[in-house]
Enzyme design. Structure first.
Site, PDB file in Angstrom:
ATOM      1  N   GLU A 139      10.970 -22.786  47.630  1.00 18.24           N
ATOM      2  CA  GLU A 139      11.898 -21.781  46.930  1.00 18.24           C
ATOM      3  C   GLU A 139      13.262 -21.979  47.117  1.00 18.24           C
ATOM      4  O   GLU A 139      14.033 -21.697  48.025  1.00 18.24           O
ATOM      5  CB  GLU A 139      11.688 -20.098  47.578  1.00 18.24           C
ATOM      6  N   CYS A 192      19.780 -15.388  45.307  1.00 14.57           N
ATOM      7  CA  CYS A 192      19.409 -16.868  44.845  1.00 14.57           C
ATOM      8  C   CYS A 192      19.360 -16.601  43.270  1.00 14.57           C
ATOM      9  O   CYS A 192      19.716 -17.684  42.512  1.00 14.57           O
ATOM     10  CB  CYS A 192      18.299 -17.280  45.405  1.00 14.57           C
TER      11      CYS A 192
HETATM   12  P1  NAD Z   1      19.781 -23.526  53.892  1.00 17.39           P
HETATM   13  O1  NAD Z   1      18.750 -24.591  53.157  1.00 17.39           O
HETATM   14  O2  NAD Z   1      20.939 -23.897  54.504  1.00 17.39           O
HETATM   15  O3  NAD Z   1      18.740 -23.097  55.193  1.00 17.39           O
HETATM   16  C1  NAD Z   1      17.442 -22.550  55.243  1.00 17.39           C
HETATM   17  C2  NAD Z   1      16.744 -22.701  56.320  1.00 17.39           C
HETATM   18  O4  NAD Z   1      16.788 -24.123  56.702  1.00 17.39           O
HETATM   19  C3  NAD Z   1      17.275 -22.205  57.660  1.00 17.39           C
HETATM   20  O5  NAD Z   1      16.448 -21.432  58.341  1.00 17.39           O
HETATM   21  C4  NAD Z   1      18.070 -23.162  58.193  1.00 17.39           C
HETATM   22  O6  NAD Z   1      18.244 -23.071  59.606  1.00 17.39           O
HETATM   23  C5  NAD Z   1      17.250 -24.272  57.979  1.00 17.39           C
HETATM   24  N1  NAD Z   1      17.831 -25.774  57.938  1.00 17.39           N
HETATM   25  C6  NAD Z   1      19.124 -26.074  57.729  1.00 17.39           C
HETATM   26  N2  NAD Z   1      19.286 -27.177  57.846  1.00 17.39           N
HETATM   27  C7  NAD Z   1      17.963 -27.813  57.874  1.00 17.39           C
HETATM   28  C8  NAD Z   1      17.776 -29.112  58.212  1.00 17.39           C
HETATM   29  N3  NAD Z   1      18.233 -30.199  57.951  1.00 17.39           N
HETATM   30  N4  NAD Z   1      16.290 -29.553  58.152  1.00 17.39           N
HETATM   31  C9  NAD Z   1      15.446 -28.320  58.345  1.00 17.39           C
HETATM   32  N5  NAD Z   1      15.653 -27.182  57.978  1.00 17.39           N
HETATM   33  C10 NAD Z   1      17.127 -26.875  58.132  1.00 17.39           C
HETATM   34  O7  NAD Z   1      19.950 -22.318  52.949  1.00 17.39           O
HETATM   35  P2  NAD Z   1      20.894 -21.127  53.211  1.00 17.39           P
HETATM   36  O8  NAD Z   1      22.172 -21.514  53.255  1.00 17.39           O
HETATM   37  O9  NAD Z   1      20.367 -20.397  54.563  1.00 17.39           O
HETATM   38  O10 NAD Z   1      20.532 -20.087  51.888  1.00 17.39           O
HETATM   39  C11 NAD Z   1      21.264 -20.337  50.786  1.00 17.39           C
HETATM   40  C12 NAD Z   1      20.412 -21.131  49.699  1.00 17.39           C
HETATM   41  O11 NAD Z   1      18.889 -20.635  49.561  1.00 17.39           O
HETATM   42  C13 NAD Z   1      21.103 -20.901  48.464  1.00 17.39           C
HETATM   43  O12 NAD Z   1      20.768 -22.064  47.639  1.00 17.39           O
HETATM   44  C14 NAD Z   1      19.848 -20.018  47.634  1.00 17.39           C
HETATM   45  O13 NAD Z   1      19.833 -20.368  46.115  1.00 17.39           O
HETATM   46  C15 NAD Z   1      18.676 -20.488  48.257  1.00 17.39           C
HETATM   47  N6  NAD Z   1      17.673 -19.202  48.362  1.00 17.39           N
HETATM   48  C16 NAD Z   1      16.575 -19.357  47.419  1.00 17.39           C
HETATM   49  C17 NAD Z   1      15.630 -18.429  47.270  1.00 17.39           C
HETATM   50  C18 NAD Z   1      14.543 -18.363  46.435  1.00 17.39           C
HETATM   51  O14 NAD Z   1      13.694 -17.360  46.822  1.00 17.39           O
HETATM   52  N7  NAD Z   1      14.399 -19.363  45.538  1.00 17.39           N
HETATM   53  C19 NAD Z   1      16.044 -17.072  47.931  1.00 17.39           C
HETATM   54  C20 NAD Z   1      17.187 -16.898  48.793  1.00 17.39           C
HETATM   55  C21 NAD Z   1      18.049 -18.157  48.828  1.00 17.39           C
END
Ligand code: NAD
Length: 481
Positions: free
Chosen positions: A220, A254
């Protein structure tokens, strides 16, 4: 509650997975009654922890109103749980499938079996619902789950951890806390399914890590979701919906409309009406109780940078909402901002914004809009305001996005019976609705042969019966030699 919970911190994620897998394999898949009981337990806990969750998210964001947490997160969780509970019997029911004449008399059916252990990785922007709705889905499908919430909302993650430890034993539901490094380790575990919600760049890393173990994924992700306003459709209803989608949670959603495509004749009316809507939403200015702060300094600086970059490149930047004497002077309040005339090469038109800034791009024809959208990554959501006329139909036919909202923004996500997921760079797979249940179930085909059946006559030595069967199925052979 359970002694296992007290040693949570001492067990690493990979041992927890072994523990859960052992428990899963040693027991029968949970019955309908057990699954409903799990969902009821989760629902009751969310209600009980409501205030703690509201306080924690507000502190994590710097400020977020308790009502916003209720409306944007807790209502959605409770509704999803109720929907899953109400429909679970139907979802779990084996499905009878067709058997062709050649293989009669047999029956074929699909049984939806729990996959096993589901990994759930969550972002910070809706830290409660994006952790607990996937969990509810996993439990409804009869699975066990391990959750990795975001490190950027540590207080909320901590409450979720405590809350779940109180109601579920560790071998059923476990929470792993930590940042990117822990996330990287988590995504490399051999789960039976992994649901990741987060950014597209991290999604790529997660997919790579999961591929080593061939773990099936639901991704997602994010991206730039356009809102298209049909010619002559800038009105109070349209603007209320666009501002609601853009400004809820301080724009950190998002599926928020990322940028607007507005007919060139309507540009100035759009700016005026948006301004009027912002004034109606926040009569005391945006620095008020109902407006959510930007989650941290890094994101605040990033958003400010997007605005500065567009301004530097010649765009018109319109900051809305005056700062009255009653302003709270909260840190990281970014006022609603419109940007007109940004170039496609500007960062604001290339990167996902994820904040209360709305760039406006003008168009002349719907074909121009379709081309613009199709030249870019397929968005998570697409919104259209206008009549359900040929332009609207053409836009729907010719573009592909995760979901579409017609004359509304963002609330498609709250429809329990609609799948939710992106396409390509905005995601892969979906959850919510029956799609969620199925993504976390294994659809096992069962072919049950009857005692008297035709195929049992079709073995060697091939003779008259086989000849007859082939003539019935393929017709009489036409010899060309
Ligand atoms: P992110 O990708 O930075 O983090 C998401 C998760 O991944 C966190 O738990 C984080 O600790 C983990 N993470 C970070 N770096 C990682 C790595 N190198 N390897 C594995 N895991 C890692 O996202 P964010 O900043 O927390 O959220 C914002 C983003 O999420 C935006 O792009 C938004 O559009 C998207 N989002 C999508 C949805 C959806 O349902 N499609 C919903 C909410 C947010």
């Amino acid at each position: 509650m359970n002694t296992l919970n007290q040693v949570n911190k001492a067990i690493n994620a990979s041992d927890l997975l072994l523990l859960q897998r052992k428990a899963f394999l040693q027991t029968e898949p949970p019955s309908l009654k057990q699954r409903k009981a799990n969902l009821a337990k989760l629902r009751a806990a969310v209600i009980e922890y409501r205030e703690e969750l509201q306080v924690a998210t507000s502190e994590d964001f710097g400020h977020r109103s308790y009502q916003e947490t209720d409306v944007m997160e807790l209502v959605g969780i409770v509704q999803s749980i109720d929907y899953l509970s109400r429909n679970l019997r139907r979802f779990m029911k084996p499905e009878r499938r067709h058997v062709s004449l050649f293989y009669r008399s047999a029956t074929a059916r699909v049984e939806y079996q729990p996959k096993g252990i589901i990994g759930v990785m969550a972002p910070w922007n809706y830290p409660i619902s994006l952790t607990l709705i996937p969990l509810a889905t996993a439990l409804a499908a009869g699975n066990r789950a391990m959750l990795k919430p975001s490190e950027l909302t540590p207080r909320t993650s901590d409450v979720i951890h405590r809350m779940l430890a109180e109601i579920f034993p560790l071998d059923e539901v476990a929470v792993i806390l930590g940042g990117a490094e822990v996330g990287a380790e988590f995504s490399a575990l051999p789960f039976d399914h992994l649901l990741f919600t987060g950014s597209t760049p991290v999604g790529r890393k997660v997919m790579k890590a999961a591929s080593d173990n061939l773990v099936p994924l639901t991704l997602e992700l994010g991206g730039k979701s356009p809102v298209i306003v049909g010619r002559g459709h800038v009105n109070a209803r349209t603007m209320t919906s666009i501002a609601y989608g853009k400004l809820s949670n301080g724009g950190q959603t998002c599926v928020a409309p990322d940028y607007a495509l507005v007919h060139e004749d309507d540009l100035e009316t759009f700016i005026e009406e948006y301004n009027a809507t912002v004034a109606r939403f926040y009569p005391n200015g945006p620095d008020c109780d109902d407006y959510t702060s930007i989650v941290n300094e890094r994101h605040y600086t990033r958003l400010q940078g997007l605005i500065d970059d567009a301004r530097k490149n010649g765009a018109r930047v319109i900051e809305l909402g005056v700062k009255p004497e009653t302003a709270k002077n909260r840190a990281r309040t970014l006022v609603p901002t419109l940007i007109v005339g940004a170039k496609d090469s500007d960062a604001i038109m290339r990167e996902e914004i994820f904040g209360p800034i709305l760039p406006i791009r003008t168009y002349r024809t719907i074909d121009e809009v379709i081309d613009y959208i199709n030249e870019r990554d397929r968005p998570l959501a697409l919104y259209y305001f206008g009549e359900k006329d040929e332009d609207c139909k053409k836009l729907l036919r010719r573009t592909t996005s995760g979901n579409v909202g017609i004359n509304n923004t963002i609330i498609h996500v709250a429809q329990d019976d609609l799948p939710f997921g992106g396409v390509g760079p905005s995601g892969m797979g979906a959850y919510h609705g029956i799609e969620g249940f199925r993504s976390m179930s294994h659809a096992k085909g069962v072919f049950d042969q009857g005692r008297w059946n035709f195929p049992s006559l079709l073995h060697a030595p091939f003779g008259k019966v086989m000849g007859l069967a082939l003539t019935i199925t393929l017709g009489k052979k036409k010899s060309k030699v």
